[in-house]
Motif scaffolding. Structure first.
Motif, mmCIF file in Angstrom:
data_model
loop_
_atom_site.group_PDB
_atom_site.id
_atom_site.type_symbol
_atom_site.label_atom_id
_atom_site.label_comp_id
_atom_site.label_asym_id
_atom_site.label_seq_id
_atom_site.Cartn_x
_atom_site.Cartn_y
_atom_site.Cartn_z
ATOM 1 N N TYR A 32 14.284 9.995 43.158
ATOM 2 C CA TYR A 32 14.313 9.789 41.746
ATOM 3 C C TYR A 32 15.828 8.914 41.648
ATOM 4 N N VAL A 99 13.818 8.992 37.001
ATOM 5 C CA VAL A 99 12.764 8.154 36.933
ATOM 6 C C VAL A 99 12.324 7.956 38.639
ATOM 7 N N ARG A 100 11.153 7.995 38.904
ATOM 8 C CA ARG A 100 10.606 8.159 40.250
ATOM 9 C C ARG A 100 11.032 6.476 41.104
ATOM 10 N N ASP A 107 12.967 3.335 31.719
ATOM 11 C CA ASP A 107 11.546 3.879 31.645
ATOM 12 C C ASP A 107 11.690 5.177 32.291
ATOM 13 N N MET A 108 12.525 6.111 31.915
ATOM 14 C CA MET A 108 12.651 7.518 32.437
ATOM 15 C C MET A 108 11.674 8.420 32.488
ATOM 16 N N ASP A 109 11.268 9.278 33.297
ATOM 17 C CA ASP A 109 10.056 10.109 33.379
ATOM 18 C C ASP A 109 10.497 11.295 33.035
ATOM 19 N N TYR A 110 11.466 11.892 33.069
ATOM 20 C CA TYR A 110 11.857 13.158 32.573
ATOM 21 C C TYR A 110 13.390 13.326 31.927
#
Length: 121
Positions: A32, A99-100, A107-110
Motif C-alpha cells: 500500500y 491505497v493498494r 483515491d485512498m481505500d482506508y
C-alpha cells in the motif's frame, strides 16, 4: 477488521517536534501507498506527505517540505511522520490513509480516525 490507527498527536510549542504513528491491523501495509493528510478548522483536507508501496518514493507538500519526514517500517506494519520546526499553521487533525498498489496517494481505500496536533505557545 481492516483498520488504521494514528497516535502521537498533542500540544507542542512553535519550533517543537512530534512524531505521528500510523499502525495497520487486519492487513499488511507492504503493498500500500500510505499518505498523511490534515484538516484544519474551516479548511479543506490537504495532502501532507505520501510514501509509495514499491520503491518507497516520497512526496511532501510545499508547506512541510524540509520539516516533515515520512517513513515506513513494514516489519512493524506502521508508517511514521516526523514533524520538526512546527508552526502554528500546522495545527490540524492529521489522518493517515492507505491505497493498494502504486506510489501515489489518491483515491485512498482506508482511513484512520485522526489525531489532533496543536502548535501553540
Amino acid at each position: 477488521q481492516l483498520q488504521l490507527v494514528e497516535s502521537g498527536g498533542g500540544l507542542v510549542q512553535p519550533g517543537g517536534s512530534l512524531r505521528l504513528s500510523c499502525a495497520a491491523s487486519g492487513f499488511t501495509l507492504d503493498y500500500y501507498a500510505i499518505g498523511w493528510f490534515r484538516q484544519a478548522p474551516g479548511k479543506e483536507r490537504e495532502g501532507v506527505s505520501c510514501i509509495g508501496s514499491r520503491d518507497g518514493s516520497t512526496y511532501y507538500a510545499d508547506s512541510v517540505a524540509g520539516r516533515f519526514t515520512i517513513s515506513r517500517d513494514n516489519a512493524k506494519n506502521s508508517v511514521y511522520l516526523q514533524m520538526n520546526s512546527l508552526k502554528p499553521e500546522d495545527t490540524a487533525v492529521y489522518y493517515c490513509a492507505a491505497v493498494r498498489g502504486g506510489d501515489y496517494c489518491v483515491d485512498m481505500d482506508y482511513w484512520g480516525q485522526g489525531t489532533q496536533v496543536t502548535v501553540s505557545s
